[in-house]
Every structure is written in C-alpha cells, then in structure tokens.
Scaffold this motif. Structure first.
Motif, PDB file in Angstrom:
ATOM      1  N   PRO A  86       0.818  -1.225   0.000  1.00 16.96           N
ATOM      2  CA  PRO A  86       0.000   0.000   0.000  1.00 16.96           C
ATOM      3  C   PRO A  86       0.850   1.274   0.000  1.00 16.96           C
ATOM      4  CG  PRO A  86       0.028  -0.974   2.190  1.00 16.96           C
ATOM      5  CD  PRO A  86       0.767  -1.925   1.297  1.00 16.96           C
ATOM      6  N   VAL A  87       0.280   2.316  -0.592  1.00 16.00           N
ATOM      7  CA  VAL A  87       0.856   3.661  -0.570  1.00 16.00           C
ATOM      8  C   VAL A  87      -0.286   4.632  -0.311  1.00 16.00           C
ATOM      9  CG1 VAL A  87       2.744   3.114  -2.157  1.00 16.00           C
ATOM     10  CG2 VAL A  87       0.547   3.924  -3.073  1.00 16.00           C
ATOM     11  N   TRP A  88       0.047   5.841   0.127  1.00 17.22           N
ATOM     12  CA  TRP A  88      -0.986   6.890   0.278  1.00 17.22           C
ATOM     13  C   TRP A  88      -0.359   8.266   0.205  1.00 17.22           C
ATOM     14  CZ3 TRP A  88      -6.132   6.278   0.242  1.00 17.22           C
ATOM     15  CH2 TRP A  88      -6.899   7.428   0.447  1.00 17.22           C
ATOM     16  N   PRO A  89      -0.888   9.134  -0.661  1.00 22.41           N
ATOM     17  CA  PRO A  89      -1.821   8.802  -1.748  1.00 22.41           C
ATOM     18  C   PRO A  89      -1.081   8.089  -2.862  1.00 22.41           C
ATOM     19  CG  PRO A  89      -1.158  11.090  -1.893  1.00 22.41           C
ATOM     20  CD  PRO A  89      -0.520  10.563  -0.633  1.00 22.41           C
ATOM     21  N   GLY A  90      -1.827   7.497  -3.770  1.00 23.70           N
ATOM     22  CA  GLY A  90      -1.181   6.818  -4.883  1.00 23.70           C
ATOM     23  C   GLY A  90      -1.970   5.632  -5.366  1.00 23.70           C
ATOM     24  N   LYS A  91      -1.336   4.849  -6.212  1.00 24.16           N
ATOM     25  CA  LYS A  91      -1.986   3.739  -6.869  1.00 24.16           C
ATOM     26  C   LYS A  91      -1.685   2.431  -6.156  1.00 24.16           C
ATOM     27  CE  LYS A  91      -3.048   2.282 -11.592  1.00 24.16           C
ATOM     28  NZ  LYS A  91      -2.704   2.498 -13.020  1.00 24.16           N
ATOM     29  N   ILE A  92      -2.741   1.699  -5.796  1.00 27.79           N
ATOM     30  CA  ILE A  92      -2.612   0.366  -5.202  1.00 27.79           C
ATOM     31  C   ILE A  92      -3.311  -0.595  -6.149  1.00 27.79           C
ATOM     32  CG2 ILE A  92      -2.999  -1.079  -3.179  1.00 27.79           C
ATOM     33  CD1 ILE A  92      -3.373   1.461  -1.535  1.00 27.79           C
ATOM     34  N   GLY A  93      -2.547  -1.513  -6.714  1.00 31.19           N
ATOM     35  CA  GLY A  93      -3.130  -2.358  -7.744  1.00 31.19           C
ATOM     36  C   GLY A  93      -3.513  -1.512  -8.936  1.00 31.19           C
ATOM     37  N   ASP A  94      -4.784  -1.562  -9.313  1.00 36.32           N
ATOM     38  CA  ASP A  94      -5.258  -0.789 -10.463  1.00 36.32           C
ATOM     39  C   ASP A  94      -6.029   0.470 -10.066  1.00 36.32           C
ATOM     40  OD1 ASP A  94      -4.240  -2.721 -12.230  1.00 36.32           O
ATOM     41  OD2 ASP A  94      -6.063  -3.932 -12.069  1.00 36.32           O
ATOM     42  N   THR A  95      -6.058   0.792  -8.778  1.00 35.27           N
ATOM     43  CA  THR A  95      -6.899   1.897  -8.296  1.00 35.27           C
ATOM     44  C   THR A  95      -6.052   3.021  -7.713  1.00 35.27           C
ATOM     45  OG1 THR A  95      -8.634   0.302  -7.753  1.00 35.27           O
ATOM     46  CG2 THR A  95      -8.844   2.503  -6.823  1.00 35.27           C
ATOM     47  N   GLU A  96      -6.384   4.243  -8.087  1.00 42.11           N
ATOM     48  CA  GLU A  96      -5.725   5.436  -7.574  1.00 42.11           C
ATOM     49  C   GLU A  96      -6.506   5.951  -6.366  1.00 42.11           C
ATOM     50  OE1 GLU A  96      -2.528   8.073  -7.815  1.00 42.11           O
ATOM     51  OE2 GLU A  96      -3.003   6.627  -9.406  1.00 42.11           O
ATOM     52  N   TYR A  97      -5.780   6.209  -5.264  1.00 48.76           N
ATOM     53  CA  TYR A  97      -6.419   6.664  -4.033  1.00 48.76           C
ATOM     54  C   TYR A  97      -5.841   8.008  -3.584  1.00 48.76           C
ATOM     55  CZ  TYR A  97      -8.271   1.911  -3.449  1.00 48.76           C
ATOM     56  OH  TYR A  97      -8.928   0.715  -3.622  1.00 48.76           O
ATOM     57  N   SER A  98      -6.720   8.794  -2.913  1.00 48.47           N
ATOM     58  CA  SER A  98      -6.318  10.097  -2.378  1.00 48.47           C
ATOM     59  C   SER A  98      -7.382  10.551  -1.383  1.00 48.47           C
ATOM     60  CB  SER A  98      -6.203  11.125  -3.504  1.00 48.47           C
ATOM     61  OG  SER A  98      -7.492  11.351  -4.073  1.00 48.47           O
ATOM     62  N   ARG A  99      -7.177  11.716  -0.812  1.00 47.83           N
ATOM     63  CA  ARG A  99      -8.213  12.257   0.082  1.00 47.83           C
ATOM     64  C   ARG A  99      -9.533  12.419  -0.676  1.00 47.83           C
ATOM     65  NH1 ARG A  99      -8.635  16.222   5.032  1.00 47.83           N
ATOM     66  NH2 ARG A  99     -10.756  16.981   4.705  1.00 47.83           N
ATOM     67  N   ALA A 100      -9.456  12.748  -1.943  1.00 49.66           N
ATOM     68  CA  ALA A 100     -10.688  12.879  -2.735  1.00 49.66           C
ATOM     69  C   ALA A 100     -11.454  11.555  -2.781  1.00 49.66           C
ATOM     70  CB  ALA A 100     -10.355  13.355  -4.142  1.00 49.66           C
ATOM     71  N   SER A 101     -10.724  10.436  -2.792  1.00 50.22           N
ATOM     72  CA  SER A 101     -11.386   9.122  -2.766  1.00 50.22           C
ATOM     73  C   SER A 101     -12.170   8.945  -1.473  1.00 50.22           C
ATOM     74  CB  SER A 101     -10.349   8.010  -2.884  1.00 50.22           C
ATOM     75  OG  SER A 101      -9.530   8.175  -4.004  1.00 50.22           O
ATOM     76  N   LEU A 102     -11.576   9.393  -0.370  1.00 49.83           N
ATOM     77  CA  LEU A 102     -12.250   9.291   0.923  1.00 49.83           C
ATOM     78  C   LEU A 102     -13.483  10.186   0.968  1.00 49.83           C
ATOM     79  CD1 LEU A 102      -9.084   9.326   3.204  1.00 49.83           C
ATOM     80  CD2 LEU A 102     -10.653   7.401   2.919  1.00 49.83           C
TER      81      LEU A 102
ATOM     82  N   GLY B  89     -17.928   4.205  14.442  1.00 49.17           N
ATOM     83  CA  GLY B  89     -17.682   3.372  15.620  1.00 49.17           C
ATOM     84  C   GLY B  89     -16.366   2.633  15.613  1.00 49.17           C
ATOM     85  N   GLU B  90     -15.791   2.434  14.432  1.00 52.11           N
ATOM     86  CA  GLU B  90     -14.494   1.761  14.313  1.00 52.11           C
ATOM     87  C   GLU B  90     -13.697   2.381  13.180  1.00 52.11           C
ATOM     88  OE1 GLU B  90     -14.522  -2.435  13.740  1.00 52.11           O
ATOM     89  OE2 GLU B  90     -16.085  -2.800  15.234  1.00 52.11           O
ATOM     90  N   CYS B  91     -12.400   2.521  13.395  1.00 49.61           N
ATOM     91  CA  CYS B  91     -11.484   2.920  12.339  1.00 49.61           C
ATOM     92  C   CYS B  91     -10.085   2.493  12.755  1.00 49.61           C
ATOM     93  CB  CYS B  91     -11.538   4.425  12.088  1.00 49.61           C
ATOM     94  SG  CYS B  91     -11.176   5.453  13.539  1.00 49.61           S
ATOM     95  N   GLY B  92      -9.196   2.421  11.787  1.00 54.87           N
ATOM     96  CA  GLY B  92      -7.835   2.049  12.127  1.00 54.87           C
ATOM     97  C   GLY B  92      -7.203   1.181  11.065  1.00 54.87           C
TER      98      GLY B  92
ATOM     99  N   LEU C  67      -8.239  10.386   6.465  1.00 53.38           N
ATOM    100  CA  LEU C  67      -9.531   9.796   6.829  1.00 53.38           C
ATOM    101  C   LEU C  67     -10.149  10.526   8.021  1.00 53.38           C
ATOM    102  CD1 LEU C  67     -10.433   6.067   6.916  1.00 53.38           C
ATOM    103  CD2 LEU C  67     -10.984   7.470   8.883  1.00 53.38           C
ATOM    104  N   THR C  68      -9.393  10.685   9.090  1.00 52.78           N
ATOM    105  CA  THR C  68      -9.936  11.379  10.267  1.00 52.78           C
ATOM    106  C   THR C  68     -10.160  12.855   9.978  1.00 52.78           C
ATOM    107  OG1 THR C  68      -7.680  11.643  11.142  1.00 52.78           O
ATOM    108  CG2 THR C  68      -8.963   9.755  11.925  1.00 52.78           C
ATOM    109  N   GLY C  69      -9.398  13.404   9.034  1.00 53.49           N
ATOM    110  CA  GLY C  69      -9.628  14.791   8.652  1.00 53.49           C
ATOM    111  C   GLY C  69     -10.977  14.974   7.992  1.00 53.49           C
ATOM    112  N   VAL C  70     -11.347  14.043   7.099  1.00 55.17           N
ATOM    113  CA  VAL C  70     -12.658  14.117   6.451  1.00 55.17           C
ATOM    114  C   VAL C  70     -13.768  14.002   7.491  1.00 55.17           C
ATOM    115  CG1 VAL C  70     -14.228  12.948   4.861  1.00 55.17           C
ATOM    116  CG2 VAL C  70     -11.829  13.264   4.228  1.00 55.17           C
TER     117      VAL C  70
END
Length: 389
Positions: free
Chosen positions: A281-297, A317-320, A337-340
C-alpha cells in the motif's frame, strides 16, 4: 428477567412499542404505532476515543487483560471522551463450551460476568467517558467466524426474539444511565452472509426491510426500559452503507473507517483469502489498479454526509489499520480519513486501544515507540489523534 417473563411482559407493552404495521415476534403487534416514529434523532456528539476488547472473544478464558482504571484515566487525560465496548454475547452466558450452543442456552446469563461488564461501564462513566455498548456477536450473527450460531438473525424469528431479549436485558441493567453516559450499538457490521461459520463466504447488504424490522424491534425492547435510551445501528453491508430505511426513526447510524481495505487490512488473514498476494500500500497513490487520495475518501463518505444533512446522527464506531501496513503510509492515510470525518463533525473510535490496531502495543515493526508505564506507545499516532479533537 428470564425469557418467559420477558416475553409475557413485552406483549403488555406492545401498544406503546410497535412500529407501523410491522409485526415482530414476541414483542410487537401489527396494529399500533411507535409514538416516536416521526421524531428523528438529533445529531450525535463528536465522540472520540477507543474500542476496548475486554469482552470481544466468545470464550472468557481467552479474553485479554481487563481494562484498568488507570488506562481509562489516560484516555480521559489525553482529551478523549468515548469508549466503545464490543461484546460477544456468549462471553456473559453459562453453557457447555465443549459443544455448540443451543437456542435455549442463549438465555442463560452468567450474573458474575454481567457484573464485570457493568463495572467497566461504571468506570468509564466515572472518568467522564461516554460508553457505547455493542453486540459485536449477537444471537444469530457476527461478522467474524469462530463460534457456531444456532440460527440466523435476519431470517429466523427465534434469533430475533433472543436479540430483543438481550437488548432489553442490557437496557434494564442500565435503566438509570443518561444518554450522555451510555448508548446501545445494536449489532456490529451487518451483512447477509448465509454461512455464519465462514468469514470469507459471499455476503452483501441485509435487505432494508429485514434490517428495519430487527433494528426497530431492538429499539422497542430497549426503550421499554427507558424512553430516553440512545440507540445506534451500524451501517449495512459490513458497516459501509447508510440505512435509508431507518431515516425518520430515533436511531443513529455508525459508519466505518477502513476504506480502502487495501490499506486498513493489508495482509490481514481474516480479511483476505490470499493475504501474501496483497499489493504494497501507498498513500496517496496507486494500489493495484486503483488510484487513491483524500478525494477518494470524500467520495466514499459522501452518502454518510448526506445522511447527516438529513438530521440523522452519524458516528464512526471503528477505524484504524492493522499493523502490517507501513507506519508512514498508515499515518498519511489515517490523517486524511480522520480529517474528512472531523471536518464534517463526525466523531470516531480507534480499533483498538491496546493491540494490533492500537495506540499501545501495536506490534508494528517500524515504529519509534515511547515507553509509557510499561506499554509501547505510538506517540505519532497519539499526536495525530489529538489534532482531531
């Protein structure tokens, strides 16, 4: 209260506790309405804190060390105001654990173990912490394998009667508690998984009418003891999706902070059939075929933000994140995530306080821990959490 007495008394209360034309076995009749049907829940406080796993495992012999008063003081002194207590209902029952539980044994409460749960709730309240009492394993359903249920919560009337009985039991035990002190989180991460003994089996959301039936039945059983009791339902589809069928009822809703699983559950064997094949995993960035970022959240949480705009109380109720994800990736992702959540007035609880996902003794190999009263404290994680208060 024993099962027979509960079912008898509940029929007397049906006139005040039924939901529209919905018939719920053992508790509600088909011709009366809840007086609170058109009284939606106000926004929930922005509670922030931790999940405590004292009663999380069905077998008490395998439970972790009990939470101490000192640990609750640390939570308070660090500025947090919330603890969630996920409970496996067999933990507080008396039955022969060498074989599968029977439907009759689901009602055999062990008073000594109940008192241990009451003690933790009281200790939390004494520190000014709100306590969320959750059935992580309820009669007939759990997101985790490891215990064979005698029936299915979403389809079997006997399981639903047992579910209502347990929630009526806890509501009665905490009848004098205020909404500032306690809330009741009905069942952890509902899904329609048919094989309750295989956590990797196919699942999907519980049909909305099924979920509403069970949730409003439990609400009635709880508010039979105290009409002010605060009730929360976990999101459908393993906590991911809001429950539109519950809009207009006084039931809050609880989302999750595990998106994407490629980060939160990296290499977790219970969440991946082939964990060794998980991409790094990376953040932000591409994991497998999917691009992730705060916008994704922000996109993922948009349905929950819309729910909140409609006046429904929302909490996470749960995160982590499990301890195999690189620490810097975890912190970068978790900060977004917690920022959103924080920017939208939604509180959250870290899974967990002590352990693999936790603030203390997480077992991560790449953390510069601080020794804290004999525990290994992830001070960078603590600093991040404090920024969200």
């Amino acid at each position: 209260m024993d099962r027979r007495k509960f079912l008898g008394q509940s029929s007397l209360a049906a006139g005040a506790l039924a939901v529209g034309s919905l018939a719920i076995p053992g508790l509600l009749n088909a011709n009366t309405e809840l007086p609170f049907t058109h009284q939606p829940l106000a926004p929930l406080p922005k509670w922030q804190g931790f999940n405590l796993l004292d009663f999380f495992i069905p077998d008490p012999a395998r439970s972790p060390a009990a939470t101490t008063q000192q640990q609750l003081t640390w939570i308070r002194d660090w500025g947090f105001n919330f603890i969630r207590i996920p409970i496996a209902y067999p933990w507080y029952l008396k039955f022969d654990r060498s074989r599968d539980i029977t439907p009759e044994e689901v009602y055999q409460v062990d008073e000594a173990r109940v008192q241990q749960i009451e003690t933790l709730v009281s200790m939390g309240n004494e520190q000014g912490l709100h306590v969320s009492l959750n059935l992580h394993r309820a009669p007939g359903y759990c997101i985790n394998a490891g215990f064979r249920e005698p029936y299915h919560l979403w389809t079997d009337a006997a399981a639903q009667e047992a579910f209502y009985y347990h929630w009526n039991f806890w509501a009665k035990r905490f009848r004098s508690k205020t909404p500032a002190q306690i809330s009741f989180d009905l069942v952890n991460e509902p899904s329609m998984r048919k094989d309750l003994n295989d956590q990797h089996s196919a699942s999907g959301p519980v049909p909305g009418e099924y979920y509403k039936k069970v949730a409003t039945g439990a609400l009635a059983a709880i508010r039979k003891e105290n009409p002010a009791h605060l009730v929360i339902a976990d999101g459908n589809n393993v906590g991911n999706d809001p429950i539109p069928e519950l809009i207009g009822t006084p039931i809050g809703q609880s989302c999750r902070g595990y998106y994407p699983h490629a980060i939160s559950h990296y290499k977790a064997p219970w969440a991946n059939k082939e964990p060794e094949k998980n991409p790094l995993p990376v953040w932000p960035g591409k994991i497998g075929d999917t691009e992730y970022s705060r916008a994704s959240l922000e996109k993922y949480y948009q349905p929950w933000l819309e729910l909140k705009k409609k006046g429904v109380g929302v909490h996470c109720g749960e995160c982590g994140c499990w301890n195999k994800t690189p620490h810097d990736v975890f912190l970068n992702w978790f900060g977004d995530l917690t920022g959103v959540l924080n920017d939208n007035g939604i509180g959250f609880a870290l899974w967990n306080f002590i352990g693999d996902f936790g603030l203390l003794n997480s077992g991560r190999a790449d953390v510069d821990y601080v020794d804290f009263h004999g525990y290994k404290l992830d001070h960078k994680l603590l600093d991040l959490l404090k920024k969200r208060q």
